[in-house]
Design a protein around this motif. Structure first.
Motif, mmCIF file in Angstrom:
data_model
loop_
_atom_site.group_PDB
_atom_site.id
_atom_site.type_symbol
_atom_site.label_atom_id
_atom_site.label_comp_id
_atom_site.label_asym_id
_atom_site.label_seq_id
_atom_site.Cartn_x
_atom_site.Cartn_y
_atom_site.Cartn_z
ATOM 1 N N ASP A 157 56.399 -17.151 52.563
ATOM 2 C CA ASP A 157 54.991 -16.917 52.938
ATOM 3 C C ASP A 157 54.226 -18.239 52.950
ATOM 4 O O ASP A 157 53.084 -18.338 52.509
ATOM 5 C CB ASP A 157 54.348 -15.937 51.956
ATOM 6 N N ASN A 160 50.508 -18.793 54.344
ATOM 7 C CA ASN A 160 49.461 -17.885 53.874
ATOM 8 C C ASN A 160 48.527 -18.608 52.907
ATOM 9 O O ASN A 160 48.922 -18.931 51.785
ATOM 10 C CB ASN A 160 50.098 -16.682 53.188
ATOM 11 N N ARG A 163 48.273 -17.689 49.241
ATOM 12 C CA ARG A 163 49.355 -18.029 48.327
ATOM 13 C C ARG A 163 49.261 -19.463 47.819
ATOM 14 O O ARG A 163 50.052 -19.880 46.981
ATOM 15 C CB ARG A 163 50.708 -17.817 49.020
#
Length: 202
Positions: A157, A160, A163
């Motif tokens: 991820d 993102n 994150r």
């Protein structure tokens, strides 16, 4: 089998790649590879020398790697810490592997080939930034090129923003170096690094 020590062992465990996977490996840069390189602001450079393998980050404005033709790339070597690990390795073994990333795209581009270090002023001049010309560049002869599927970046991820960690949750580089090398002060080391980022980026 607790360890695998041959390609035969590996194939018993993983099987053969599909026909599609095998056919996507190209011997030259096509229009999609060239377009991806033009969008990429970051790559990793893998080399191999007398002390073993090494991997180093390279980054600049998108398209900082020049596509000379279907078989040739030119990668400027920006100012760093003068360890010149990659360059030293290439002097001993010209084999290189590049992994190009484009923020927001989960797929990546892999380019494998050989490199030589060039210092011709005429070839380096187009890479000048703020009037500073790189000391050298890598001329990379492409052996194979292919797009890598997005599974690794999907699993991580990576793109993102939610994150991303808070920068304050991990020590600064100055703090880390001061902990590793006796006699250094974290604040002074951080100040030196920030000055380097601001005034010696190129």
């Amino acid at each position: 089998m607790s360890t695998m020590t041959s390609e035969s062992d590996l194939r018993q465990c993983y099987g053969q790649p599909s026909e599609l996977v095998q056919k996507k490996i190209l011997p030259k840069l096509d229009k999609h590879a060239k377009a991806f390189i033009a969008l990429s602001p970051f790559l990793t450079l893998a080399t191999r020398g007398p002390d073993g393998a090494d991997c180093s980050p390279r980054g600049d404005a998108p398209g900082f790697v020049a596509v000379i033709d279907d078989h040739t790339l030119l990668l400027p070597d920006r100012r760093g810490n003068n360890l010149i690990d990659s360059l030293r390795n290439i002097v001993h073994d010209p084999s290189v592997g590049l992994l190009f990333l484009v923020p927001g795209i989960n797929e990546s581009l892999r380019v494998n080939g050989t490199a030589k270090i060039v210092t011709d002023p005429a070839r380096l001049a187009p890479f000048a930034v703020h009037g500073r010309v790189p000391a050298s560049a890598l001329e990379i002869s492409v052996r194979e090129v292919f797009f890598h599927c997005g599974k690794a970046l999907i699993r991580s991820d990576l793109w993102n923003p939610a994150r991303h960690i808070e920068r304050s949750s991990f020590p600064t580089l100055g703090r880390i170096i001061a902990d590793q090398i006796s006699g250094l002060e974290a604040e002074q080391t951080d100040a030196y690094l920030q000055d380097s980022y601001k005034n010696r980026l190129y």
